[in-house]
Design a protein around this motif. Structure first.
Motif, mmCIF file in Angstrom:
data_model
loop_
_atom_site.group_PDB
_atom_site.id
_atom_site.type_symbol
_atom_site.label_atom_id
_atom_site.label_comp_id
_atom_site.label_asym_id
_atom_site.label_seq_id
_atom_site.Cartn_x
_atom_site.Cartn_y
_atom_site.Cartn_z
ATOM 1 N N ALA A 167 41.060 40.160 109.033
ATOM 2 C CA ALA A 167 42.501 40.156 109.298
ATOM 3 C C ALA A 167 42.999 38.738 109.589
ATOM 4 O O ALA A 167 44.135 38.389 109.255
ATOM 5 N N MET A 168 42.142 37.916 110.195
ATOM 6 C CA MET A 168 42.558 36.529 110.444
ATOM 7 C C MET A 168 42.720 35.763 109.131
ATOM 8 O O MET A 168 43.676 35.016 108.963
ATOM 9 N N GLY B 115 43.466 37.082 106.319
ATOM 10 C CA GLY B 115 44.696 37.639 105.755
ATOM 11 C C GLY B 115 45.921 36.930 106.314
ATOM 12 O O GLY B 115 46.850 36.588 105.578
ATOM 13 N N GLU B 116 45.909 36.691 107.606
ATOM 14 C CA GLU B 116 47.059 36.039 108.236
ATOM 15 C C GLU B 116 47.142 34.563 107.838
ATOM 16 O O GLU B 116 48.219 34.066 107.515
ATOM 17 N N PHE B 117 46.022 33.877 107.818
ATOM 18 C CA PHE B 117 46.033 32.466 107.397
ATOM 19 C C PHE B 117 46.566 32.323 105.971
ATOM 20 O O PHE B 117 47.240 31.358 105.636
ATOM 21 N N ASP C 260 48.492 34.620 104.510
ATOM 22 C CA ASP C 260 49.699 35.435 104.392
ATOM 23 C C ASP C 260 49.587 36.458 103.256
ATOM 24 O O ASP C 260 50.476 36.602 102.424
ATOM 25 N N ILE C 261 48.467 37.171 103.224
ATOM 26 C CA ILE C 261 48.281 38.263 102.265
ATOM 27 C C ILE C 261 47.911 39.529 103.044
ATOM 28 O O ILE C 261 47.477 39.443 104.191
ATOM 29 N N PRO C 262 48.056 40.714 102.439
ATOM 30 C CA PRO C 262 47.702 41.940 103.155
ATOM 31 C C PRO C 262 46.214 41.964 103.514
ATOM 32 O O PRO C 262 45.378 41.467 102.757
ATOM 33 N N SER C 263 45.916 42.513 104.680
ATOM 34 C CA SER C 263 44.517 42.714 105.065
ATOM 35 C C SER C 263 44.368 44.172 105.447
ATOM 36 O O SER C 263 45.219 44.723 106.142
ATOM 37 N N ASN D 147 49.616 46.693 109.040
ATOM 38 C CA ASN D 147 49.287 45.706 110.075
ATOM 39 C C ASN D 147 50.029 44.393 109.917
ATOM 40 O O ASN D 147 50.429 43.771 110.895
ATOM 41 N N GLN D 148 50.249 43.988 108.654
ATOM 42 C CA GLN D 148 50.914 42.716 108.415
ATOM 43 C C GLN D 148 52.331 42.723 109.023
ATOM 44 O O GLN D 148 52.725 41.772 109.697
ATOM 45 N N LYS E 19 42.152 46.989 115.557
ATOM 46 C CA LYS E 19 41.227 45.996 115.012
ATOM 47 C C LYS E 19 41.835 45.242 113.834
ATOM 48 O O LYS E 19 41.444 44.112 113.545
ATOM 49 N N GLY E 20 42.750 45.893 113.119
ATOM 50 C CA GLY E 20 43.393 45.226 111.989
ATOM 51 C C GLY E 20 44.617 44.428 112.399
ATOM 52 O O GLY E 20 45.144 43.632 111.628
ATOM 53 N N PRO F 90 43.816 40.540 115.320
ATOM 54 C CA PRO F 90 43.520 39.215 114.761
ATOM 55 C C PRO F 90 44.746 38.560 114.119
ATOM 56 O O PRO F 90 44.909 37.350 114.191
ATOM 57 N N ARG F 91 45.604 39.359 113.507
ATOM 58 C CA ARG F 91 46.789 38.782 112.849
ATOM 59 C C ARG F 91 47.749 38.255 113.907
ATOM 60 O O ARG F 91 48.345 37.184 113.737
ATOM 61 N N VAL G 60 46.406 34.924 115.276
ATOM 62 C CA VAL G 60 46.631 33.759 114.406
ATOM 63 C C VAL G 60 48.098 33.339 114.459
ATOM 64 O O VAL G 60 48.418 32.162 114.579
ATOM 65 N N ALA H 63 53.581 44.542 101.605
ATOM 66 C CA ALA H 63 52.940 44.617 100.287
ATOM 67 C C ALA H 63 51.899 45.736 100.201
ATOM 68 O O ALA H 63 51.683 46.306 99.145
ATOM 69 N N ALA H 64 51.255 46.040 101.304
ATOM 70 C CA ALA H 64 50.321 47.167 101.305
ATOM 71 C C ALA H 64 51.137 48.431 101.568
ATOM 72 O O ALA H 64 51.914 48.495 102.514
#
Ligand SMILES: Cc1cc2nc3c(=O)[nH]c(=O)nc-3n(C[C@H](O)[C@H](O)[C@H](O)COP(=O)(O)OP(=O)(O)OC[C@H]3O[C@@H](n4cnc5c(N)ncnc54)[C@H](O)[C@@H]3O)c2cc1C
Lengths: 266, 323
Positions: free
Chosen positions: A148-149, A151-153, A155-158, B73-74, B101-102, B105-106, B109, B185-186
């Motif tokens: 997920a990190m 993904g965030e770095f 900027d895409i779906p995780s 999650n995004q 958990k998903g 972390p986002r 960051v 997007a998901a």
């Protein structure tokens, strides 16, 4: 699929259909074998690696196996990436033996998930991957943070903790585990997912894989600096339990009594 | 400074693990002499939101937006980070659930925050440090982790802290941050959830069985025992590998790690990889016909006997106990 806006090396034919060649990046963590008795040194500040066998993190093996399946028949290529010092190379070679096409090692001790995710994201930024896969967590620090990190770095779906993954090259369908069930998720474009059991049967390297792994490309890239936000100060092992109280097999009612009166859990 | 807790809803309701996270976050807010705000995303009724006050949330930011009906999650991470900025929050707490958990972390960051996942105790704030104990090596150890960032994110393990009532009247405020389309997007196509079963990660009581049960047809008594106790069912890895039971029941180092109040292991030998995922259970009961089974070494209570004789008797005894 339209060929016009693709470069020649971007597509290939398979069963008379044209596919865009898929590029998958799989993150590999180097972890102690599952039978390891966990002990610590230096006043419980460091994991004691003496005599410990290191392996490809079992969940990462699942991710890698699925990536290889998706690319079978020339539909794409699989690159594995590991953030680690030179000592992790046997683990990387194991991943190549399982079937990855090439490997990248970011040369640094992976001090925490934030650091690790940043290095992988930086690498992924300058190399165009369609999909990045990780294991659901590493069995040492159990973070489940890296995917997920990244993904965030980027900027895409995780999508964390998936049990199923299919892709037609542009849209992927995944099943994500949730408490007591699952979610079906569709994602178009680049994404990252962390894989759990069910996503694939872990592949076992065969002789040919082991032989070819020695000569597959393994690129070493230097790490980039980033702030450190967390640090393990000390480890503890769980307190030992007292001796077991045995209840005679003829008298399970006694067990119910003990659980109710003494342990007070029912 | 303030503490923000994300309260995950399932079909408009909060689970016990959410109230645990609120209780935990309230205890941190008290330590830091500051207030606790909760953020809820999705369609949750006012009565349910008010429940959060019971455990010490004095304000609730309620994000009710059709685009955010399903967990993505995004997008959720953006909303929570936005709320954290607005509230000037320096500690953000959430449950270490599948979704958590998903998400954590986002958020970490976005806020350049240090993250501790799988926290099992309150932070220690001695000497100006911020240290949190978390599980590591799949339950074989704990790691005391220091967070050195200005903002901290903590994902709390279920059943580690418990709930603590701390009644306040929660003021509910609508919060409507803008949602970027790129954050969506998901797309969640379908949510499939068994409503009649207790989910394993949340369960306080767990009945688990292994290869000693011989075949999937023998799980009837395990299901019955579990349902009488109000327990979830679990299994060892070879059992799910052989498809006797679904993968989501597999506990251990490569399955899920659980720490229920009671773990009953039936016909499971107690291999190191199995123990890794269950040894932090508060009380362990082992039923195995082999007195030398390694599981007895970490058990609190045990019965040496044939499961096919012991379990039916146990079921009878439990029925008698319940009256
Ligand atoms: C990389 C790796 C990861 C692993 N991860 C996990 C994991 O996450 N979780 C996990 O569970 N395992 C895991 N394993 C497997 C683990 O090593 C063991 O093989 C497994 O836990 C054994 O399962 P079991 O106890 O059900 O079966 P067995 O070891 O076969 O034990 C069966 C037990 O049942 C008892 N028994 C038999 N008949 C009866 C009866 N009639 N009544 C009562 N008792 C009876 C026997 O005495 C025995 O103790 C992993 C292994 C590896 C190599």
């Amino acid at each position: 699929m339209q060929k016009d806006n693709l470069k020649p090396y971007d597509f290939m034919t398979f069963n008379n259909q044209i596919y865009k060649s898929m590029k998958i990046l799989v993150c590999i963590s180097n972890v102690p074998d599952t039978t390891t008795k966990i002990t610590f040194t230096n006043d419980n500040t460091q994991f004691n690696t003496s005599g410990v066998q290191f392996i490809v993190n079992p969940y990462d093996e699942i991710a890698l196996s699925r990536a290889i399946e998706l690319c079978e028949g020339g539909k794409g290529t699989v690159t594995v990436i590991n953030v680690g010092e030179v000592a992790t190379e046997p683990t990387i070679r194991k991943a190549l033996a399982i079937g990855a096409d090439d490997a990248v090692r970011i040369n640094a001790a992976p001090r925490d998930a934030y650091f690790t995710a940043y290095q992988i994201a930086e690498y992924a930024k300058s190399n165009d991957f369609d999909m990045i896969l990780c294991g659901r967590e590493s069995i040492d620090y159990n973070g489940s943070q890296v995917a997920a990190m990244i993904g965030e770095f980027l900027d895409i779906p995780s999508i964390s903790i998936i049990k199923k993954l299919d892709s037609d090259g542009s849209t992927a369908t995944v099943e994500r585990e949730i408490e007591g069930g699952k979610e079906i998720i569709s994602v178009t474009g680049k994404f990252i997912a962390s894989c759990a059991e069910g996503t694939a049967e872990p592949k076992i390297p065969n002789m040919r894989g082991i032989m070819s792994a020695r000569t597959k490309p393994l690129q070493v890239v230097e790490a980039k600096e980033i702030a450190q936000l967390s640090k393990v100060q000390q480890f503890e092992t769980p307190p030992p339990r007292g001796a077991v109280k045995l209840v005679p097999a003829e008298d399970p009612a006694k067990l119910i009594d003990l659980l109710h009166q003494e342990a007070k859990v029912i | 400074m303030s503490v923000l807790v994300y309260v995950e809803q399932v079909d408009g309701k909060f689970k016990k693990s959410v109230f645990e996270a609120v209780s935990y976050a309230k205890a941190i807010a008290d330590k830091q002499s500051t207030n606790l705000t909760a953020i809820s995303i999705g369609n949750v009724g006012e009565n349910e939101l008010k429940e959060l006050g019971k455990y010490g949330a004095s304000r609730v930011l309620n994000v009710s937006n059709d685009q955010l009906k399903n967990f993505v999650n995004q997008a959720y991470a953006s909303v929570i980070a936005e709320a954290a900025k607005k509230e000037n929050a320096d500690v953000i707490v959430l449950s270490n659930s599948f979704s958590g958990k998903g998400l954590a972390p986002r958020i970490a960051v976005k806020l350049e925050a240090g993250l501790v996942d799988g926290a099992v105790e309150l932070p220690q704030l001695d000497g100006g440090k911020f240290q949190v104990k978390k599980t590591a090596f799949s339950g074989k150890a704990f790691a005391i982790t220091e967070l050195t960032s200005a903002i901290k994110v903590i994902a709390l393990n279920p059943n580690a802290f418990g709930t603590k009532e701390n009644a306040t009247d929660a003021a509910i405020e609508a919060f409507s941050p803008e949602v970027k389309s790129t954050d969506l997007a998901a797309i969640v196509k379908e949510v499939i959830r068994a409503t009649n079963k207790i989910s394993l990660p949340d369960a306080e009581l767990v009945v688990s069985a292994g290869r000693g049960l011989k075949g999937p047809e023998n799980w009837g008594m395990i299901e019955e025992l579990a349902s009488l106790l109000g327990a979830a069912t679990a299994c060892s890895k070879p059992v799910s590998d052989a498809d006797w039971r679904p993968h989501e029941e597999h506990v251990g180092q490569t399955g899920i790690a659980i720490s229920p109040n009671l773990y009953i292991a039936i016909g499971i030998s107690g291999a190191i990889q199995h123990l890794a995922g269950v040894s932090s259970s508060k009380v362990i009961v082992v039923i195995n016909k082999d007195p030398e089974a390694p599981f007895f070494k970490v058990a609190d209570y045990g019965i040496v006997g044939d499961a096919f004789e012991v379990v039916p008797k146990l079921i009878e005894a439990l029925k008698a106990h319940k009256g």
